[in-house]
Design an enzyme around this catalytic site. Sequence first.
Site, PDB file in Angstrom:
ATOM      1  N   LYS A   1     -12.197  -5.177   2.611  1.00  0.00           N
ATOM      2  CA  LYS A   1     -11.656  -4.276   3.628  1.00  0.00           C
ATOM      3  C   LYS A   1     -12.632  -3.125   3.832  1.00  0.00           C
ATOM      4  O   LYS A   1     -12.881  -2.338   2.922  1.00  0.00           O
ATOM      5  CB  LYS A   1     -10.285  -3.746   3.204  1.00  0.00           C
ATOM      6  CG  LYS A   1      -9.621  -2.840   4.243  1.00  0.00           C
ATOM      7  CD  LYS A   1      -8.244  -2.427   3.759  1.00  0.00           C
ATOM      8  CE  LYS A   1      -7.538  -1.519   4.750  1.00  0.00           C
ATOM      9  NZ  LYS A   1      -6.195  -1.121   4.281  1.00  0.00           N
TER      10      LYS A   1
ATOM     11  N   GLU B   1     -16.546  -8.150  -4.288  1.00  0.00           N
ATOM     12  CA  GLU B   1     -15.130  -7.791  -4.148  1.00  0.00           C
ATOM     13  C   GLU B   1     -14.249  -9.040  -4.123  1.00  0.00           C
ATOM     14  O   GLU B   1     -13.215  -9.107  -4.799  1.00  0.00           O
ATOM     15  CB  GLU B   1     -14.915  -6.979  -2.868  1.00  0.00           C
ATOM     16  CG  GLU B   1     -15.375  -5.535  -2.945  1.00  0.00           C
ATOM     17  CD  GLU B   1     -14.377  -4.635  -3.667  1.00  0.00           C
ATOM     18  OE1 GLU B   1     -13.368  -5.152  -4.197  1.00  0.00           O
ATOM     19  OE2 GLU B   1     -14.611  -3.419  -3.704  1.00  0.00           O
TER      20      GLU B   1
ATOM     21  N   SER C   1      -6.276  -3.530  14.989  1.00  0.00           N
ATOM     22  CA  SER C   1      -5.728  -2.852  16.165  1.00  0.00           C
ATOM     23  C   SER C   1      -6.796  -2.486  17.187  1.00  0.00           C
ATOM     24  O   SER C   1      -6.587  -2.632  18.395  1.00  0.00           O
ATOM     25  CB  SER C   1      -4.984  -1.596  15.719  1.00  0.00           C
ATOM     26  OG  SER C   1      -5.847  -0.713  15.002  1.00  0.00           O
TER      27      SER C   1
ATOM     28  N   CYS D   1      -4.010   6.396   0.332  1.00  0.00           N
ATOM     29  CA  CYS D   1      -3.529   5.117  -0.196  1.00  0.00           C
ATOM     30  C   CYS D   1      -3.079   5.182  -1.641  1.00  0.00           C
ATOM     31  O   CYS D   1      -2.775   4.141  -2.238  1.00  0.00           O
ATOM     32  CB  CYS D   1      -4.616   4.055  -0.051  1.00  0.00           C
ATOM     33  SG  CYS D   1      -5.124   3.774   1.661  1.00  0.00           S
TER      34      CYS D   1
ATOM     35  N   TYR E   1      -2.457  -9.278  16.678  1.00  0.00           N
ATOM     36  CA  TYR E   1      -1.390  -8.780  17.549  1.00  0.00           C
ATOM     37  C   TYR E   1      -1.245  -9.638  18.798  1.00  0.00           C
ATOM     38  O   TYR E   1      -0.321  -9.435  19.591  1.00  0.00           O
ATOM     39  CB  TYR E   1      -1.673  -7.320  17.912  1.00  0.00           C
ATOM     40  CG  TYR E   1      -1.792  -6.438  16.694  1.00  0.00           C
ATOM     41  CD1 TYR E   1      -0.665  -5.941  16.055  1.00  0.00           C
ATOM     42  CD2 TYR E   1      -3.045  -6.122  16.148  1.00  0.00           C
ATOM     43  CE1 TYR E   1      -0.772  -5.147  14.911  1.00  0.00           C
ATOM     44  CE2 TYR E   1      -3.154  -5.333  15.006  1.00  0.00           C
ATOM     45  CZ  TYR E   1      -2.021  -4.861  14.393  1.00  0.00           C
ATOM     46  OH  TYR E   1      -2.131  -4.092  13.259  1.00  0.00           O
TER      47      TYR E   1
ATOM     48  N   LYS F   1     -11.332  -7.878   6.548  1.00  0.00           N
ATOM     49  CA  LYS F   1     -10.782  -6.973   7.555  1.00  0.00           C
ATOM     50  C   LYS F   1     -11.787  -5.864   7.825  1.00  0.00           C
ATOM     51  O   LYS F   1     -12.273  -5.253   6.860  1.00  0.00           O
ATOM     52  CB  LYS F   1      -9.460  -6.385   7.038  1.00  0.00           C
ATOM     53  CG  LYS F   1      -8.784  -5.412   8.002  1.00  0.00           C
ATOM     54  CD  LYS F   1      -7.545  -4.817   7.364  1.00  0.00           C
ATOM     55  CE  LYS F   1      -6.874  -3.827   8.325  1.00  0.00           C
ATOM     56  NZ  LYS F   1      -5.711  -3.170   7.719  1.00  0.00           N
TER      57      LYS F   1
ATOM     58  N   CYS G   1       0.863  -1.178   0.000  1.00  0.00           N
ATOM     59  CA  CYS G   1       0.000   0.000   0.000  1.00  0.00           C
ATOM     60  C   CYS G   1       0.897   1.224   0.000  1.00  0.00           C
ATOM     61  O   CYS G   1       2.119   1.104   0.163  1.00  0.00           O
ATOM     62  CB  CYS G   1      -0.935   0.003   1.216  1.00  0.00           C
ATOM     63  SG  CYS G   1      -2.304   1.192   1.085  1.00  0.00           S
TER      64      CYS G   1
ATOM     65  N   ARG H   1      -3.311   3.518  12.981  1.00  0.00           N
ATOM     66  CA  ARG H   1      -2.837   4.780  12.398  1.00  0.00           C
ATOM     67  C   ARG H   1      -1.697   5.354  13.238  1.00  0.00           C
ATOM     68  O   ARG H   1      -0.803   6.019  12.722  1.00  0.00           O
ATOM     69  CB  ARG H   1      -3.995   5.772  12.297  1.00  0.00           C
ATOM     70  CG  ARG H   1      -5.220   5.218  11.550  1.00  0.00           C
ATOM     71  CD  ARG H   1      -5.155   5.440  10.057  1.00  0.00           C
ATOM     72  NE  ARG H   1      -6.116   4.633   9.326  1.00  0.00           N
ATOM     73  CZ  ARG H   1      -7.392   4.933   9.166  1.00  0.00           C
ATOM     74  NH1 ARG H   1      -7.895   6.033   9.697  1.00  0.00           N
ATOM     75  NH2 ARG H   1      -8.173   4.132   8.452  1.00  0.00           N
TER      76      ARG H   1
END
Length: 324
Positions: free
Chosen positions: A196, A234, A275, A131, A314, A249, A121, A206
């Site tokens: 997404k 998609e 996140s 992006c 994570y 996502k 990206c 971010r």
Amino acid sequence: MATFPIKRLRRLRYNPVVRDMVRETQLNKEDLIYPLFVVPGEKIKKEIGSMPGVYQMSIDVLVEECKELEQLGVPAVILFGIPEHKDEKGSDAYNPEGIIQRAVRAIKKEVKNLLVITDVCLCEYTSHGHCGLLDGEKILNDETVELLAREALTHAQAGADIVAPSDMMDGRVAAIRKILDENGFTEIPIMSYAVKYASGFYGPFRDAAESAPAFGDRRSHQMDVANALEALREAETDIEEGADIIMVKPAGAYLDIIWRVKEKFGMPTAAYQVSGEYSMIKAAGKNGWLDEQRVMLESLIAIKRAGADMILTYFAKDVARLLK
């Protein structure tokens, strides 16, 4: 005389060994992909304030982290880069000597049994945080796709095992497949961020990737959170263009989408526990509002149960330690 039920579903719940034997969904270390953030410099390991336990790392520290992940049995990482310099065209993204390209080479040299996936990206590399290339405040699709294809090629040339376009530009999977094949990288799979959403769960990322847009938002290319049938379109488009793995996502609020995509296409399917999902569990656990470990596992099992074959999370290190 009391009437007793013939069917007693609890019979298989009394004994913990029996419970494990009849468990329908298994969470394994092999399911995990660990996101990592790499920055310029040396000996840097800076914790991200909104993501406790997650760090920005310089390449030397990143390599040591990857060695630990290999020992824990985590099979794969996905890399996000923060360049030293940003410009309007995101030039460092497709620079053969860019931060990600150098990180990939360093990891592949020192860590032999770890799969290295690269995020493709421009948002971390552009001065405006969007992006792709801009015309005023409009993101240019086709011109951006050309740069994304160049970026993916430099990642493959550096030694990446899988490239993962996350931009949501139309046609980028086909362009990446074409440039990889033309340059002899026919064996490199594409893990497409096929579905997404323009989600509010990305906030802490971010901070980690230093990629907040300077103006506006990303709703012109990321999906409307209300749409499900569009997700299937998609995913189908990316599959037709040559995606080998498709991703949904975020994950936790989109379990129904993971299920639909898996049931419809039967493709290897990834899901990204993003996140915001991570940070909410960490914050609530820190405040004693819930059992962090238990909720961590429950959330990941739910993602797996919905149909994900692999999970970007994570929590990967924490889960690997528990499963080990």
